[in-house]
Write a protein that holds these residues in place. Structure first.
Motif, PDB file in Angstrom:
ATOM      1  N   LEU A   1      36.805  -5.934  52.247  1.00  0.00           N
ATOM      2  CA  LEU A   1      37.190  -5.219  51.031  1.00  0.00           C
ATOM      3  C   LEU A   1      36.444  -3.892  50.970  1.00  0.00           C
ATOM      4  N   SER A   2      37.086  -2.920  50.376  1.00  0.00           N
ATOM      5  CA  SER A   2      36.401  -1.651  50.155  1.00  0.00           C
ATOM      6  C   SER A   2      36.942  -1.019  48.885  1.00  0.00           C
ATOM      7  N   VAL A   3      36.192  -0.049  48.411  1.00  0.00           N
ATOM      8  CA  VAL A   3      36.623   0.666  47.214  1.00  0.00           C
ATOM      9  C   VAL A   3      37.031   2.077  47.609  1.00  0.00           C
ATOM     10  N   HIS A   4      38.208   2.454  47.193  1.00  0.00           N
ATOM     11  CA  HIS A   4      38.638   3.834  47.356  1.00  0.00           C
ATOM     12  C   HIS A   4      38.478   4.541  46.013  1.00  0.00           C
ATOM     13  N   LEU A   5      38.394   5.856  46.070  1.00  0.00           N
ATOM     14  CA  LEU A   5      38.338   6.638  44.834  1.00  0.00           C
ATOM     15  C   LEU A   5      39.485   7.635  44.845  1.00  0.00           C
ATOM     16  N   GLN A   6      40.191   7.694  43.722  1.00  0.00           N
ATOM     17  CA  GLN A   6      41.210   8.740  43.587  1.00  0.00           C
ATOM     18  C   GLN A   6      40.707   9.766  42.579  1.00  0.00           C
ATOM     19  N   PRO A   7      40.708  11.049  42.983  1.00  0.00           N
ATOM     20  CA  PRO A   7      40.207  12.073  42.058  1.00  0.00           C
ATOM     21  C   PRO A   7      41.129  12.283  40.854  1.00  0.00           C
TER      22      PRO A   7
ATOM     23  N   ALA B   1      32.283  14.730  49.751  1.00  0.00           N
ATOM     24  CA  ALA B   1      32.977  15.995  49.514  1.00  0.00           C
ATOM     25  C   ALA B   1      32.538  16.598  48.176  1.00  0.00           C
ATOM     26  N   PHE B   2      32.357  15.723  47.194  1.00  0.00           N
ATOM     27  CA  PHE B   2      31.912  16.178  45.868  1.00  0.00           C
ATOM     28  C   PHE B   2      30.494  16.734  45.955  1.00  0.00           C
ATOM     29  N   GLU B   3      29.624  16.015  46.660  1.00  0.00           N
ATOM     30  CA  GLU B   3      28.227  16.448  46.779  1.00  0.00           C
ATOM     31  C   GLU B   3      28.104  17.727  47.592  1.00  0.00           C
ATOM     32  N   ALA B   4      28.999  17.875  48.561  1.00  0.00           N
ATOM     33  CA  ALA B   4      28.986  19.093  49.380  1.00  0.00           C
ATOM     34  C   ALA B   4      29.704  20.240  48.663  1.00  0.00           C
ATOM     35  N   ARG B   5      30.126  19.966  47.432  1.00  0.00           N
ATOM     36  CA  ARG B   5      30.836  20.953  46.595  1.00  0.00           C
ATOM     37  C   ARG B   5      32.108  21.477  47.251  1.00  0.00           C
ATOM     38  N   GLU B   6      32.718  20.622  48.045  1.00  0.00           N
ATOM     39  CA  GLU B   6      34.022  20.990  48.593  1.00  0.00           C
ATOM     40  C   GLU B   6      35.087  20.768  47.522  1.00  0.00           C
TER      41      GLU B   6
ATOM     42  N   ALA C   1      36.710  13.524  37.350  1.00  0.00           N
ATOM     43  CA  ALA C   1      36.407  12.093  37.374  1.00  0.00           C
ATOM     44  C   ALA C   1      37.100  11.462  38.575  1.00  0.00           C
ATOM     45  N   ALA C   2      36.876  10.158  38.757  1.00  0.00           N
ATOM     46  CA  ALA C   2      37.560   9.443  39.832  1.00  0.00           C
ATOM     47  C   ALA C   2      37.851   8.015  39.394  1.00  0.00           C
ATOM     48  N   GLU C   3      38.951   7.458  39.912  1.00  0.00           N
ATOM     49  CA  GLU C   3      39.301   6.070  39.610  1.00  0.00           C
ATOM     50  C   GLU C   3      39.058   5.211  40.847  1.00  0.00           C
ATOM     51  N   ALA C   4      38.360   4.095  40.646  1.00  0.00           N
ATOM     52  CA  ALA C   4      38.083   3.159  41.736  1.00  0.00           C
ATOM     53  C   ALA C   4      39.292   2.251  41.950  1.00  0.00           C
ATOM     54  N   LEU C   5      39.725   2.135  43.206  1.00  0.00           N
ATOM     55  CA  LEU C   5      40.865   1.280  43.545  1.00  0.00           C
ATOM     56  C   LEU C   5      40.477   0.377  44.716  1.00  0.00           C
ATOM     57  N   LEU C   6      40.697  -0.902  44.531  1.00  0.00           N
ATOM     58  CA  LEU C   6      40.297  -1.886  45.533  1.00  0.00           C
ATOM     59  C   LEU C   6      41.231  -1.849  46.745  1.00  0.00           C
TER      60      LEU C   6
ATOM     61  N   GLY D   1      45.409  14.729  44.941  1.00  0.00           N
ATOM     62  CA  GLY D   1      44.444  13.952  45.695  1.00  0.00           C
ATOM     63  C   GLY D   1      44.803  12.485  45.804  1.00  0.00           C
ATOM     64  N   ARG D   2      44.786  11.989  47.030  1.00  0.00           N
ATOM     65  CA  ARG D   2      45.062  10.575  47.276  1.00  0.00           C
ATOM     66  C   ARG D   2      43.781   9.776  47.143  1.00  0.00           C
ATOM     67  N   PRO D   3      43.914   8.470  46.919  1.00  0.00           N
ATOM     68  CA  PRO D   3      42.721   7.631  46.965  1.00  0.00           C
ATOM     69  C   PRO D   3      42.124   7.718  48.371  1.00  0.00           C
ATOM     70  N   GLN D   4      40.809   7.801  48.464  1.00  0.00           N
ATOM     71  CA  GLN D   4      40.139   7.882  49.762  1.00  0.00           C
ATOM     72  C   GLN D   4      38.856   7.066  49.723  1.00  0.00           C
ATOM     73  N   PRO D   5      38.335   6.701  50.897  1.00  0.00           N
ATOM     74  CA  PRO D   5      37.126   5.886  50.893  1.00  0.00           C
ATOM     75  C   PRO D   5      36.046   6.503  50.001  1.00  0.00           C
ATOM     76  N   MET D   6      35.411   5.637  49.236  1.00  0.00           N
ATOM     77  CA  MET D   6      34.430   6.064  48.252  1.00  0.00           C
ATOM     78  C   MET D   6      33.421   7.078  48.800  1.00  0.00           C
ATOM     79  N   GLU D   7      32.826   6.748  49.956  1.00  0.00           N
ATOM     80  CA  GLU D   7      31.775   7.608  50.508  1.00  0.00           C
ATOM     81  C   GLU D   7      32.334   8.994  50.825  1.00  0.00           C
ATOM     82  N   LYS D   8      33.588   9.000  51.272  1.00  0.00           N
ATOM     83  CA  LYS D   8      34.198  10.256  51.667  1.00  0.00           C
ATOM     84  C   LYS D   8      34.363  11.189  50.463  1.00  0.00           C
TER      85      LYS D   8
END
Ligand code: C2E
Ligand code: MG
Ligand code: MG
Ligand code: MG
Length: 299
Positions: A40-46, A292-297, A60-65, A281-288
């Motif tokens: 299982l993993s969590v994706h985030l959609q912006p 991108a957010f932390e790198a201010r992309e 914000a972002a929505e967590a999707l399983l 923006g599509r849902p993408q792996p949480m870390e990704k």
């Protein structure tokens, strides 16, 4: 041939249903193991703010399983969430998602740059007697500002006339969480009840966004409408009415499932402030997404 047909007729479940039940049982067993086997993993959609002029920006972002099974492959939440709900497994799955999100929020807090996150909570999970204490304990273990965490509930739960539901929402709101009604407009909302709940947001179901028409098509419809014939109001008017209602209830609005540029422009003209969808923006792996957010992309 005729013998088996006769048997099928006597059987309570038709063969097709039997296959479905067997498949569901298999899936339930596989899902039960998925947690421990790290499938299982969590994706985030912006989610984006849509200003009156200028480019949308991330808010914000929505967590999707997500579930990747070695034999079944990627199984859609639309398939496995109902199975998890029926078996009660959703309580643990949902808790796991919440925990992943709390861990991410705590981690981002340490690094000094946070992003509000929304988590979907099923009725079954919400109604579980331990739900509030378990959320409270997550908030104790993972240090972040609790207003960063938003719970998405479905309209049906928000419409149930039960004090228990209202009590729980109040208790969690007192802990600092905020609430959103997901897939708004496709269920039967009890507006009087919605007004009594400490909600922050309505998410307009994507079927309404799908029904939006571009401004030029609106003009076309007026020009070509037959006098004396009732013109069925198109999606734009429905969404406009929803926005007016949300404003009357002091709720923020998110339009879900924005896929087309013209939908974005219609929403902008209608004054819808938040949008989510494949276009932006599509849902993408949480870390990704966090990287991108932390790198201010992003934003
Ligand atoms: P939802 O909460 O309404 O989530 C939005 C769904 O729409 C997601 O599907 C998302 O990938 C999809 N979506 C987003 N933008 C677009 C778009 O522009 N076009 C289209 N066609 N779809 C878009 P997903 O991830 O397959 O999830 C489906 C549903 O499963 C969710 O609907 C939610 O009800 C449920 N779900 C997902 N994760 C969880 C979870 O952790 N817990 C619970 N209880 N339910 C979950
Ligand atoms: Mg949702
Ligand atoms: Mg939704
Ligand atoms: Mg949904």
């Amino acid at each position: 041939e005729s013998k088996s047909a006769g048997r099928a007729r006597l059987c309570f479940f038709c063969p097709e249903m039997r296959h479905q039940i067997i498949a569901a049982t298999r899936m339930e067993q596989a899902l039960r193991h998925a947690l421990s086997r790290q499938q299982l993993s969590v994706h985030l959609q912006p989610q984006f703010m849509l200003p009156a002029t200028g480019a949308p920006y991330l808010v914000a972002a929505e967590a999707l399983l997500r579930w990747n099974d070695p034999t079944l492959g990627n199984v859609s939440p639309a398939t496995f969430i109902p199975i998890a709900e029926e078996s009660g497994l959703i309580v643990e799955l949902g808790h796991w998602v919440l925990e992943q999100v709390c861990m991410a929020l705590a981690d981002m807090t340490v690094k000094g740059r946070t992003l509000p996150m929304a988590v979907n909570v099923s009725q079954v999970q919400f109604r579980n007697a331990d739900f509030v204490p378990r959320v409270a304990s997550l908030l104790k273990r993972h240090i972040f500002s609790s207003d960063l965490l938003r719970i998405e509930l479905t309209e049906s739960l928000a419409s149930e006339d039960e004090d228990d539901v209202l009590d729980k929402i109040d208790q969690l709101a007192a802990l600092g969480l905020s609430f959103s009604i997901d897939d708004f407009g496709i269920g039967y909302s009890n507006l009087a009840r919605l007004r009594r709940m400490p909600l922050s947001e309505l998410k307009i179901d994507r079927s309404f966004i799908n029904d939006l028409v571009s401004e030029s098509d609106v003009v076309d419809a007026r020009v070509h409408s037959v006098p004396g014939k009732v013109v069925v109001s198109h999606g734009n008017e429905i969404v406009r009415a929803m926005l007016v209602m949300a404003q009357a209830l002091s709720l923020e609005v998110v339009a879900e499932g924005v896929e087309e540029e013209y939908q974005l422009e219609v929403l902008r003209q209608l004054g819808c402030q938040r949008v989510q969808g494949f276009l932006l923006g599509r849902p993408q792996p949480m870390e990704k997404l966090i990287q991108a957010f932390e790198a201010r992309e992003l934003a």
